[in-house]
Scaffold this active site. Structure first.
Site, mmCIF file in Angstrom:
data_model
loop_
_atom_site.group_PDB
_atom_site.id
_atom_site.type_symbol
_atom_site.label_atom_id
_atom_site.label_comp_id
_atom_site.label_asym_id
_atom_site.label_seq_id
_atom_site.Cartn_x
_atom_site.Cartn_y
_atom_site.Cartn_z
ATOM 1 C CD GLU A 38 -3.984 -5.868 3.053
ATOM 2 O OE1 GLU A 38 -4.916 -5.231 3.595
ATOM 3 O OE2 GLU A 38 -2.794 -5.547 3.160
ATOM 4 C CD GLU A 82 -3.045 -1.089 2.196
ATOM 5 O OE1 GLU A 82 -2.957 -0.239 3.112
ATOM 6 O OE2 GLU A 82 -3.981 -1.917 2.156
#
Length: 504
Positions: A295, A176
């Site tokens: 995720e 991220e």
């Protein structure tokens, strides 16, 4: 019976979407909350083995047949020094983890986690720190993990008691990195260059490695699409996957809208495929970038309780969502979404595996138990192997706050010709009425229904605890096959697994 309560499906064995990569049923263990300490590892637990790994948890992980586990993060990895987690445990430093505002004791690190994965029958999807560190530390970790010996870092591993290399083949290049909450966050151009150089250096060692570049942290990021395009433009020939992350919740208590959120997942996947293929065309490349949905889950129940936790403790109970029945239905829909896109989604990681937004929960010093979402995840992993077929579906539809034309029937079909098995996964999103399913299976001559598994409950908010498993599947479904036509009643708001097999 009224038309809106009927659904039809045609299944053709030639309508193949793709072979299913087993890694689509992967999961995730981060050094976060009680995922590691109190989750997979609890040295004083009654079931702990000689390394402190909880056998009750291992048994449940094996039941899920998890093929790959992403490690060690997550936000945690962007400030992690992998060297802290190897060597004699009593000499390892305690560090402050800024990502989750906790203390990391480093009792478990790379080698111990590799041991746990071997016991669990799973592989590692290793993430490297590209937040506070870079390509040099990534290649050193690769050498430590994978080189047989005769070099500094491989010999260091051997000196730590691990003569045989771990041979980790799948690697995430950071986590991220577009997120302002991330340690060492970067612009797309900054990250794209670092990902390219890290990937190039890692593949100089082993060209067969599969590398995952960071996509957007979620589809709602202001830089979404531009981020993917820039990162892939800079790193295309050095990476193999681009990542996707998404979590859904039902804060507004609107179950119809909530169960439609897998349509957002479909759109997210299709958008990223389009971006990747645009860059492929731009580069005139013969290589196709696939997707790692590394995720995904439901995450919202624990937000308020997490705000009250004391910072700078070891393994506090963070992100401990207690899932209910409607969460299991959405997880089932999300699994179906990935099967429908099995041609491009080749890796996926349910985030996470134990205690932290997880299908498996534990009590410290006590037992381990299955959350509601355990069941659709387990059913898909165990029965959803082979190839993904594209069924032709006609179903009644509804509109919700954020979505139009939401089909009541959400379904995916998997076919394993070698084993002679066919599996239909089906969610009835209708909250008030059953669906009568009529499925044309005339191409599957000689097949018979093995079982019709159903997960259903009158209370959408019903949840499981260690003491009481309120939401669990039964095998009392009504599916019957007659003359090549399958008929089944799909109860209102239900997850269904209809298993068929070729008769000898």
């Amino acid at each position: 019976m009224a038309d809106q309560k009927k659904a039809t499906m045609v299944v053709d064995k030639e309508f193949i979407i793709s072979e299913i990569d087993k890694r689509i049923y992967g999961s995730f263990i981060e050094h976060l909350g009680r995922a590691v300490y109190g989750g997979i590892y609890e040295q004083d637990h009654a079931t702990a083995d000689e390394q402190g790994f909880r056998q009750d948890v291992l048994d449940l992980v094996r039941e899920l047949q998890v093929p790959i586990v992403r490690y060690p993060g997550g936000n945690f990895v962007s400030g992690y020094n992998w060297e802290d987690g190897v060597g004699p445990v009593d000499q390892r430093p305690r560090r402050l983890d800024l990502a989750w505002r906790t203390v990391e004791p480093n009792w478990i690190g790379t080698n111990e986690f590799a041991d746990w994965c071997r016991k669990a029958g799973t592989e590692i999807n290793m993430a490297v720190n590209l937040g506070t560190r870079g390509p040099e530390e990534a290649r050193q970790l690769l050498e430590y993990c994978n080189h047989p010996g005769g070099s500094y870092f491989s010999d260091l591993r051997i000196s730590h008691g691990y003569k045989t290399p771990h041979n980790i083949k799948t690697w995430c290049l950071g986590n991220e990195m577009d997120g302002p909450w991330q340690m060492g966050s970067k612009t797309a151009a900054e990250y794209g260059r670092i990902a390219a150089e890290t990937g190039r250096m890692m593949k100089m060692y082993d060209s067969s490695l599969e590398l995952v570049a960071c996509g957007s942290s979620n589809r709602g990021m202001p830089t979404f699409a531009e981020w993917e395009a820039t990162v892939l433009d800079l790193s295309y020939e050095h990476v193999d996957f681009i990542s996707l992350h998404t979590y859904y919740g039902n804060k507004e208590n609107d179950p119809g809208n909530y169960l439609a959120r897998s349509l957002d997942m479909d759109a997210f996947i299709e958008s990223v495929v389009a971006i990747a293929d645009y860059i492929k065309a731009k580069h005139r490349s013969k290589k196709t970038i696939n997707l790692s949905f590394d995720e995904w889950n439901v995450w919202y129940h624990s937000h308020e309780s997490d705000k009250k936790l004391e910072p700078w403790t070891i393994a506090p109970p963070q992100l401990e969502d207690h899932y209910n029945f409607e969460d299991a239905l959405l997880v089932g829909c999300m699994l179906i979404s990935m099967l429908k896109h099995a041609d491009r989604v080749k890796i996926a990681c349910l985030a996470q595996l134990v205690n932290v937004i997880a299908p498996i929960m534990t009590e410290t010093g006590g037992g381990a138990w299955k959350q509601t979402i355990f069941y659709p995840y387990m059913h898909a992993s165990v029965y959803g192997r082979g190839v993904s077929l594209k069924p032709v579906i006609r179903s009644s539809k509804y509109d919700s706050k954020d979505f139009t034309d939401v089909p009541h029937l959400e379904s995916a079909v998997t076919y394993n010709e070698e084993e002679g098995t066919l599996t239909i996964f089906a969610v009835n999103r209708d909250l008030s009425d059953a669906l009568e399913l009529d499925c044309d299976l005339r191409q599957f001559e000689g097949y018979a229904v093995v079982e019709h598994i159903v997960l259903e409950h009158d209370d959408l908010k019903a949840a499981n605890t260690l003491q009481e498993e309120r939401v669990k599947p039964h095998t009392g479904g009504s599916a019957k096959l007659d003359g090549g036509r399958l008929s089944a009643r799909l109860g209102k708001a239900s997850w269904n697994v209809i298993r068929l097999a070729k008769q000898a």
